[in-house]
Design a protein around this motif. Structure first.
Motif, PDB file in Angstrom:
ATOM      1  N   GLY A  89    -120.420  -1.545  12.118  1.00 22.45           N
ATOM      2  CA  GLY A  89    -119.716  -2.785  11.811  1.00 22.45           C
ATOM      3  C   GLY A  89    -120.138  -3.366  10.477  1.00 22.45           C
ATOM      4  O   GLY A  89    -119.309  -3.852   9.694  1.00 22.45           O
ATOM      5  N   LEU A  90    -121.438  -3.313  10.192  1.00 21.60           N
ATOM      6  CA  LEU A  90    -121.936  -3.803   8.908  1.00 21.60           C
ATOM      7  C   LEU A  90    -121.378  -2.992   7.746  1.00 21.60           C
ATOM      8  O   LEU A  90    -120.994  -3.547   6.709  1.00 21.60           O
ATOM      9  CB  LEU A  90    -123.460  -3.750   8.897  1.00 21.60           C
ATOM     10  CG  LEU A  90    -124.183  -4.872   9.640  1.00 21.60           C
ATOM     11  CD1 LEU A  90    -125.665  -4.545   9.796  1.00 21.60           C
ATOM     12  CD2 LEU A  90    -124.006  -6.199   8.927  1.00 21.60           C
ATOM     13  N   LEU A  91    -121.314  -1.671   7.913  1.00 27.33           N
ATOM     14  CA  LEU A  91    -120.765  -0.829   6.847  1.00 27.33           C
ATOM     15  C   LEU A  91    -119.304  -1.164   6.585  1.00 27.33           C
ATOM     16  O   LEU A  91    -118.863  -1.255   5.428  1.00 27.33           O
ATOM     17  CB  LEU A  91    -120.909   0.648   7.231  1.00 27.33           C
ATOM     18  CG  LEU A  91    -122.309   1.252   7.110  1.00 27.33           C
ATOM     19  CD1 LEU A  91    -122.345   2.630   7.745  1.00 27.33           C
ATOM     20  CD2 LEU A  91    -122.749   1.327   5.643  1.00 27.33           C
ATOM     21  N   ILE A  92    -118.534  -1.368   7.655  1.00 27.38           N
ATOM     22  CA  ILE A  92    -117.121  -1.711   7.499  1.00 27.38           C
ATOM     23  C   ILE A  92    -116.975  -3.029   6.750  1.00 27.38           C
ATOM     24  O   ILE A  92    -116.171  -3.160   5.816  1.00 27.38           O
ATOM     25  CB  ILE A  92    -116.435  -1.775   8.871  1.00 27.38           C
ATOM     26  CG1 ILE A  92    -116.356  -0.368   9.493  1.00 27.38           C
ATOM     27  CG2 ILE A  92    -115.043  -2.390   8.760  1.00 27.38           C
ATOM     28  CD1 ILE A  92    -115.947  -0.357  10.949  1.00 27.38           C
ATOM     29  N   ALA A  93    -117.766  -4.042   7.166  1.00 29.01           N
ATOM     30  CA  ALA A  93    -117.681  -5.348   6.511  1.00 29.01           C
ATOM     31  C   ALA A  93    -118.050  -5.250   5.035  1.00 29.01           C
ATOM     32  O   ALA A  93    -117.428  -5.892   4.175  1.00 29.01           O
ATOM     33  CB  ALA A  93    -118.591  -6.344   7.230  1.00 29.01           C
ATOM     34  N   ARG A  94    -119.056  -4.445   4.725  1.00 27.47           N
ATOM     35  CA  ARG A  94    -119.477  -4.311   3.330  1.00 27.47           C
ATOM     36  C   ARG A  94    -118.452  -3.560   2.490  1.00 27.47           C
ATOM     37  O   ARG A  94    -118.290  -3.847   1.301  1.00 27.47           O
ATOM     38  CB  ARG A  94    -120.841  -3.623   3.274  1.00 27.47           C
ATOM     39  CG  ARG A  94    -121.968  -4.547   3.711  1.00 27.47           C
ATOM     40  CD  ARG A  94    -123.274  -3.852   3.926  1.00 27.47           C
ATOM     41  NE  ARG A  94    -124.318  -4.830   4.229  1.00 27.47           N
ATOM     42  CZ  ARG A  94    -125.415  -4.571   4.933  1.00 27.47           C
ATOM     43  NH1 ARG A  94    -125.610  -3.335   5.410  1.00 27.47           N
ATOM     44  NH2 ARG A  94    -126.309  -5.505   5.157  1.00 27.47           N
ATOM     45  N   ILE A  95    -117.764  -2.619   3.097  1.00 34.42           N
ATOM     46  CA  ILE A  95    -116.700  -1.916   2.370  1.00 34.42           C
ATOM     47  C   ILE A  95    -115.606  -2.895   1.969  1.00 34.42           C
ATOM     48  O   ILE A  95    -115.182  -2.937   0.808  1.00 34.42           O
ATOM     49  CB  ILE A  95    -116.144  -0.769   3.233  1.00 34.42           C
ATOM     50  CG1 ILE A  95    -117.157   0.381   3.301  1.00 34.42           C
ATOM     51  CG2 ILE A  95    -114.809  -0.264   2.672  1.00 34.42           C
ATOM     52  CD1 ILE A  95    -116.826   1.435   4.333  1.00 34.42           C
TER      53      ILE A  95
END
Length: 549
Positions: free
Chosen positions: A20-26
């Motif tokens: 989820g963090l990776l998606i938000a950062r993308i």
């Protein structure tokens, strides 16, 4: 499209939170603001975990129920969340483990062919999502390289296979906003404590405060602080008071069950005037309750815990910026007034991920402890107009430094003499008057939305984000309280002036904040209480408020 939500789900151990963090950062690289709600049961393996990543063109700190994109690593994710799908929602599912209407990607097959760990199927799923919304590969690669420290080439290879396995379906446009970092509430608290001069953090792991221990332990060398994990919460509190005795600024973290064990030490802090900061991560009780879920159930406990009467500072931040700010203030006040200070958090704040704009925060003014001027004989508990006594610390060769859990005189010598007992108790309690005066210059209560509305949504702590958003949607005024002790009665009275209807929103079953303010003569017209361990979504609270109007 001004906003959308992505839900990724699987079982415990699938790395859902990190995904989820990776998606938000993308999407943050494209200028989208984000808030992440993370839901998981109290299981090390198994059970259903999911993250809701809400992305918007405006700053947000609450989640919505409507899901625009679903990333399903297993069948449970499809079955449990299909009722949340928006019209024309896109489902990307693991075709090896589940069936759904949407885009199937053989995640298990790809992971096996690449000889990768099962948890890396997230990288493949994220790659598929990025291609489905027509994001460039370069954005994904940049975020992966910055945030994945292990097996980066393998993770990128898996993401590339997921990217190439699907076709573009919709297009998510970039915005002109700058990318803001994402932090959890606990990380913001940790950074705030460090900024105020924290020397030592001491904790026994207990959700939702555990991640603060992990964060500060990971950053201990960089921050130049000591992090200690003792055998119990009793040891945690007594160690912290020992550090305070030698002049080291210490903070501790726990949840309700651990705080129970700390209360005798809390009372020792009040009597011995040893400063300490306590991060209290609330969760539903009684007893173990719902250990991995959220609640505002320990307000009255924090205000009244421990035997005897003494001054304490209690703050409940509402978002990441407030968590950073009030953590600094708590450490400053603890040392200026030589009192315990409590930061009330909960899973919603502690483990939720927020955009963090440190440049938008007005730094609190520093508060230095009152040090002994070396004139005359040192009195650890010297009488003073403010109730604050000068400090010095061992090994000061010119002073005898006594601290005492018994009642004592100005030198710290045990006494039961009535006049001295009254003198010392009055001295300690007198600090509250000066603490209240200090708080006049701090944003203890804030109003948002339609400031001319006669209907007010009243909240405290982590309900700030959802209350402010609902107030803005409905043209109402939101009043958010951040400091709960000493209570800023005059400020609340001013904030509520002109109201015709006051609706109080809390995450507990008995309306603890309403009970608190009723003692000051305030009355509310309606309570909206939620106590199933989950925070309010925007739609849910808006519906309840409409019914209450």
């Amino acid at each position: 499209m001004d906003e959308f939500s992505i839900l990724i789900g699987g079982k415990a151990g699938d790395g859902i939170n990190q995904a989820g963090l990776l998606i938000a950062r993308i999407f943050g690289q494209l200028g989208w603001h984000a808030y992440i709600y993370y839901d998981y049961p109290s299981l090390i393996r198994g059970g259903h975990n999911f993250s809701i990543i809400r992305l918007s063109k405006k700053r947000i700190s609450a989640h919505t129920n409507k899901i625009n994109f679903l990333l399903a690593l297993n069948q449970d994710t499809v079955d449990l969340h299909k009722n949340k799908l928006a019209q024309e929602a896109l489902v990307i599912y693991n075709s090896d483990l589940s069936k759904a209407e949407g885009i199937g990607v053989a995640l298990e097959k790809i992971v096996k062919e690449e000889n990768a760990l099962a948890i890396m199927r997230n990288s493949c799923a994220i790659g598929s999502l990025c291609k489905a919304v027509n994001l460039s590969w370069e954005v994904l690669e940049k975020v992966f390289r910055k945030n994945i420290s292990k097996e980066i080439d393998l993770n990128l290879r898996l993401a590339r296979r997921g990217y190439e396995a699907v076709s573009g379906v919709v297009k998510i446009e970039s915005t002109t906003r700058k990318a803001l970092p994402l932090v959890t509430g606990n990380e913001a608290i940790g950074i705030g404590l460090y900024s105020a001069g924290l020397d030592t953090y001491i904790a026994y792991p207990m959700t939702p405060s555990s991640s603060l221990l992990h964060f500060l332990a990971e950053k201990a060398e960089y921050f130049g602080i000591t992090v200690i994990h003792p055998e119990s919460e009793i040891g945690v509190m007594l160690l912290a008071l020992g550090f305070a005795y030698v002049g080291k600024k210490a903070a501790v973290g726990t949840s309700g069950g651990g705080f129970c064990l700390m209360t005798e030490g809390l009372s020792l802090s009040g009597m011995a005037e040893l400063p300490v900061v306590i991060i209290l991560g609330q969760r539903p009780g009684p007893s173990t309750g719902l250990p991995t879920y959220s609640g505002q159930t320990e307000l009255l406990f924090a205000l009244n815990a421990a035997q005897g009467e003494f001054v304490r500072f209690v703050a409940a931040p509402g978002d990441a910026e407030e968590a950073y700010f009030w953590a600094q203030v708590a450490l400053n006040f603890a040392w200026k007034f030589q009192i315990p200070a409590i930061i009330l958090s909960d899973k919603n704040l502690s483990e939720g991920s927020f955009n963090f704009d440190i440049g938008a925060i007005e730094e609190p003014k520093g508060c230095s402890p009152l040090l002994w001027d070396r004139n005359g004989e040192f009195k650890r508990y010297a009488e003073s107009e403010s109730g604050i006594s000068p400090l010095t610390f061992v090994p000061d060769k010119d002073a005898v430094i006594k601290v005492n859990s018994y009642e004592h005189d100005e030198f710290g010598i045990t006494t039961e003499e009535s006049n001295t007992v009254v003198l010392m108790q009055d001295k300690r309690l007198r600090k509250e008057k000066y603490l209240i005066g200090e708080l006049e210059n701090y944003p203890t209560i804030k109003a948002y939305g339609n400031l001319n509305s006669e209907t007010i949504l009243l909240c405290w702590g982590s309900n700030k984000g959802v209350c402010v958003e609902v107030a803005e949607n409905l043209g109402l005024k939101a009043v958010c309280v951040a400091v709960l002790s000493p209570f800023c009665e005059e400020k609340l009275s001013k904030a509520l002036m002109g109201s015709e209807k006051i609706i109080c929103i809390e995450n507990n079953a008995t309306g603890q904040f309403v009970r608190l303010i009723s003692g000051f003569g305030f009355r509310v017209d309606k309570k909206i209480l939620k106590y199933d361990g989950r925070p309010f979504s925007v739609e849910e609270l808006e519906e309840k408020v409409r019914k209450a109007l």
